[in-house]
Design a protein around this motif. Structure first.
Motif, mmCIF file in Angstrom:
data_model
loop_
_atom_site.group_PDB
_atom_site.id
_atom_site.type_symbol
_atom_site.label_atom_id
_atom_site.label_comp_id
_atom_site.label_asym_id
_atom_site.label_seq_id
_atom_site.Cartn_x
_atom_site.Cartn_y
_atom_site.Cartn_z
ATOM 1 N N GLU A 144 0.831 -1.205 0.000
ATOM 2 C CA GLU A 144 0.000 0.000 0.000
ATOM 3 C C GLU A 144 0.869 1.260 0.000
ATOM 4 O OE1 GLU A 144 -2.922 0.036 3.043
ATOM 5 O OE2 GLU A 144 -4.084 -1.618 2.176
ATOM 6 N N ALA A 171 -0.589 -3.881 -8.610
ATOM 7 C CA ALA A 171 -1.783 -3.447 -9.347
ATOM 8 C C ALA A 171 -3.051 -3.820 -8.597
ATOM 9 C CB ALA A 171 -1.779 -4.075 -10.735
ATOM 10 N N GLU A 172 -3.073 -5.012 -8.012
ATOM 11 C CA GLU A 172 -4.259 -5.473 -7.283
ATOM 12 C C GLU A 172 -4.499 -4.635 -6.026
ATOM 13 O OE1 GLU A 172 -5.770 -9.870 -6.495
ATOM 14 O OE2 GLU A 172 -4.118 -9.349 -5.179
ATOM 15 N N ALA A 214 -3.438 -1.588 -5.519
ATOM 16 C CA ALA A 214 -3.840 -0.249 -5.946
ATOM 17 C C ALA A 214 -5.331 -0.198 -6.242
ATOM 18 C CB ALA A 214 -3.044 0.165 -7.180
ATOM 19 N N ALA A 215 -5.841 -1.209 -6.936
ATOM 20 C CA ALA A 215 -7.270 -1.247 -7.241
ATOM 21 C C ALA A 215 -8.087 -1.289 -5.960
ATOM 22 C CB ALA A 215 -7.591 -2.449 -8.121
ATOM 23 N N GLY A 216 -7.613 -2.051 -4.963
ATOM 24 C CA GLY A 216 -8.308 -2.117 -3.685
ATOM 25 C C GLY A 216 -8.295 -0.807 -2.932
ATOM 26 N N GLY A 232 -8.598 1.989 -4.458
ATOM 27 C CA GLY A 232 -9.310 2.941 -5.285
ATOM 28 C C GLY A 232 -8.410 3.756 -6.186
ATOM 29 N N ASP A 263 -6.420 4.057 -9.674
ATOM 30 C CA ASP A 263 -6.264 3.537 -11.025
ATOM 31 C C ASP A 263 -4.825 3.795 -11.447
ATOM 32 O OD1 ASP A 263 -6.300 2.756 -13.641
ATOM 33 O OD2 ASP A 263 -8.032 3.979 -14.223
ATOM 34 N N ARG A 300 -3.223 3.012 -13.874
ATOM 35 C CA ARG A 300 -3.035 3.310 -15.294
ATOM 36 C C ARG A 300 -3.039 4.807 -15.574
ATOM 37 N NH1 ARG A 300 -7.989 -0.226 -17.307
ATOM 38 N NH2 ARG A 300 -8.816 1.008 -15.555
ATOM 39 N N ARG A 351 -3.233 -4.021 -16.825
ATOM 40 C CA ARG A 351 -3.516 -3.586 -15.451
ATOM 41 C C ARG A 351 -2.726 -2.350 -15.046
ATOM 42 N NH1 ARG A 351 -5.292 -7.889 -11.240
ATOM 43 N NH2 ARG A 351 -6.559 -9.293 -12.493
ATOM 44 N N ASP A 383 -14.698 -10.032 -9.838
ATOM 45 C CA ASP A 383 -16.074 -9.762 -10.255
ATOM 46 C C ASP A 383 -16.764 -10.984 -10.868
ATOM 47 O OD1 ASP A 383 -14.477 -9.910 -12.466
ATOM 48 O OD2 ASP A 383 -15.247 -8.106 -13.431
#
Length: 446
Positions: free
Chosen positions: A176, A201-202, A204-206, A208, A210, A212, A237, A391
């Motif tokens: 994190e 990447a995972e 970061a998505a958690g 919130g 992005d 990219r 990703r 998802d």
């Protein structure tokens, strides 16, 4: 030295036409001259090499052409362990400025040493590699390779500084915080193992985030085999170009070869410092250009720890076809596995990277997996544990259908029958460095 001069010096590493586009005849002459010196140095200074040469009935003076190297004996990892810790050093220990070592999980660690000249060479070749991968002077390099005895972190660190980049020496772990630093510092280049880059990447998505949308342009990934399917996953990703880098501690560390960001098609091997061969892993006979086999490397400029025909165990092929980037050095095509990683399951040869290529190409699966090996009634079995995408539908009927689909694809693509366990998101252990793809329970069971 002025800032302007420093930047100009750094740019010299970005593409050196005198070296990286050297005509083959001139490069071969340079290799032969350096190879003769390396063999003489190893024979004179390292008793273990002298004994091996004498037993094989060869001496440094027997080398008259590059092809004559095939008469000389191989070096293998056990040679380093048998001569632990400093028995293969070709210089007095006091001339060695740095030591690195493997973890030694399967025996004594392998110890490698570097003179000041070796460290300069390593930094130069890592700068050359990073430039090939797309880094430029002034870029911020987020270095997620592990520091310490592992060569990855410090190799990338000093190479990036030599190129004129700003280095964030964050190492592995604290993911994190890594995401936050990549945001706050606006990193341009990410250096990490491919499995840990996916973890970043995972996470970061958690959070919130992005990833990219960040300034990140390139990822320089190595230290473990990874597939073209993994490349596409990383690029999607992270919103980057993913570039492969190759090296191993016994030879130098990272920076032995690197893809260019232009073609992303094979790793440019730095042949002014290394001589590459591919041999049949069973017969150990040299194979022609383009044939797949085990990569063998001889160092041409190493001072502290010269390596003569070192068997890397990596399975690949070489190509001398021109690259669109203009570099002329032989390319090492993507490593598909290691001879010591190959699994034989009921007569079928299986590499973990083959399974990875199948899994990442299937919908509704996350790129996280482990292969669990067990033995029952003298027969080996393999269970593939793979996660559902976050998802994806996770009811039992959906899991059963997905398990059947995965089993069918692995059987049709690789030829081995596996048990499949579909896990929920987050259940497969995440990598903080090199991923542990295989969990071998066979010895425990026996």
């Amino acid at each position: 030295m002025s800032i302007a001069t420093a930047v100009e010096d750094a740019k010299a590493f970005m593409f050196d036409p005198d070296i990286e586009t050297m005509p083959r005849a001139q490069l071969a002459a340079l290799q032969l001259d350096r190879l003769k010196k390396t063999l003489a140095h190893a024979y004179a200074k390292v008793p273990a090499f002298r004994r091996k040469f004498d037993a094989a009935g060869v001496a440094p003076d027997d080398l008259r052409t590059l092809q004559d190297l095939a008469r000389f004996p191989f070096t293998v990892k056990t040679d380093l362990r048998d001569n632990y810790p400093f028995g293969l050093f070709a210089v007095p220990r006091e001339k060695v400025l740095r030591l690195h070592a493997s973890s030694g999980t399967t025996g004594k660690p392998t110890v490698v040493g570097y003179t000041r000249g070796d460290l300069d060479t390593w930094s130069e070749l890592m700068a050359r590699s990073l430039a090939s991968a797309g880094a430029e002077p002034g870029d911020i390099v987020h270095n997620g390779y592990g520091y310490g005895l592992f060569t990855g972190g410090l190799g990338a660190h000093y190479g990036a500084e030599r190129l004129g980049c700003t280095v964030v020496p964050v190492s592995g772990g604290g993911t994190e915080r890594q995401v936050t630093l990549m945001q706050d510092f606006a990193a341009d280049i990410l250096c990490a193992t491919p499995s840990y880059a996916l973890n970043i990447a995972e996470v970061a998505a958690g959070m919130g985030v992005d990833i990219r949308t960040l300034p990140l342009r390139f990822g320089v990934f190595g230290a473990e085999p990874w597939s073209e399917e993994m490349r596409r996953e990383l690029e999607a990703r992270l919103g980057i170009k993913a570039v492969d880098i190759y090296g191993l501690s016994e030879i130098l560390g990272p920076g032995v070869a690197c893809e260019c960001h232009v073609a992303q098609d094979g790793l440019h091997g730095w042949e002014d410092h290394f001589l590459f061969e591919v041999v049949d892993p069973e017969t150990l006979q040299p194979l022609p250009m383009g044939a797949t086999g085990e990569l063998v490397i001889t160092t041409l400029t190493k001072e502290a720890l010269p390596m003569i025909r070192y068997r890397t165990r990596d399975i690949t092929r070489l190509t001398d076809e021109p690259c669109v980037c203009g570099r002329t050095h032989t390319r090492i095509m993507r490593v598909t596995g290691r001879t010591d990683d190959m699994l034989i399951i009921r007569g079928v040869n299986v590499y973990p990277s083959q399974v990875e290529a199948v899994l990442i190409g299937l919908p509704d699966l996350a790129p996280h997996y482990q292969l669990v090996l067990t033995r029952k009634d003298a027969l080996d079995s393999i269970t593939v544990e793979v996660e559902l995408a976050a998802d994806a539908s996770c009811d039992e009927a959906s899991r059963a259908r997905k398990a059947g689909e995965v089993r069918h694809h692995i059987k049709s693509m690789i030829g081995v029958t596996c048990d499949i366990v579909i896990k929920s998101s987050g259940e497969v252990p995440r990598s903080q460095g090199k991923a542990i793809r295989v969990k071998d329970l066979r010895k425990i069971a026996s």
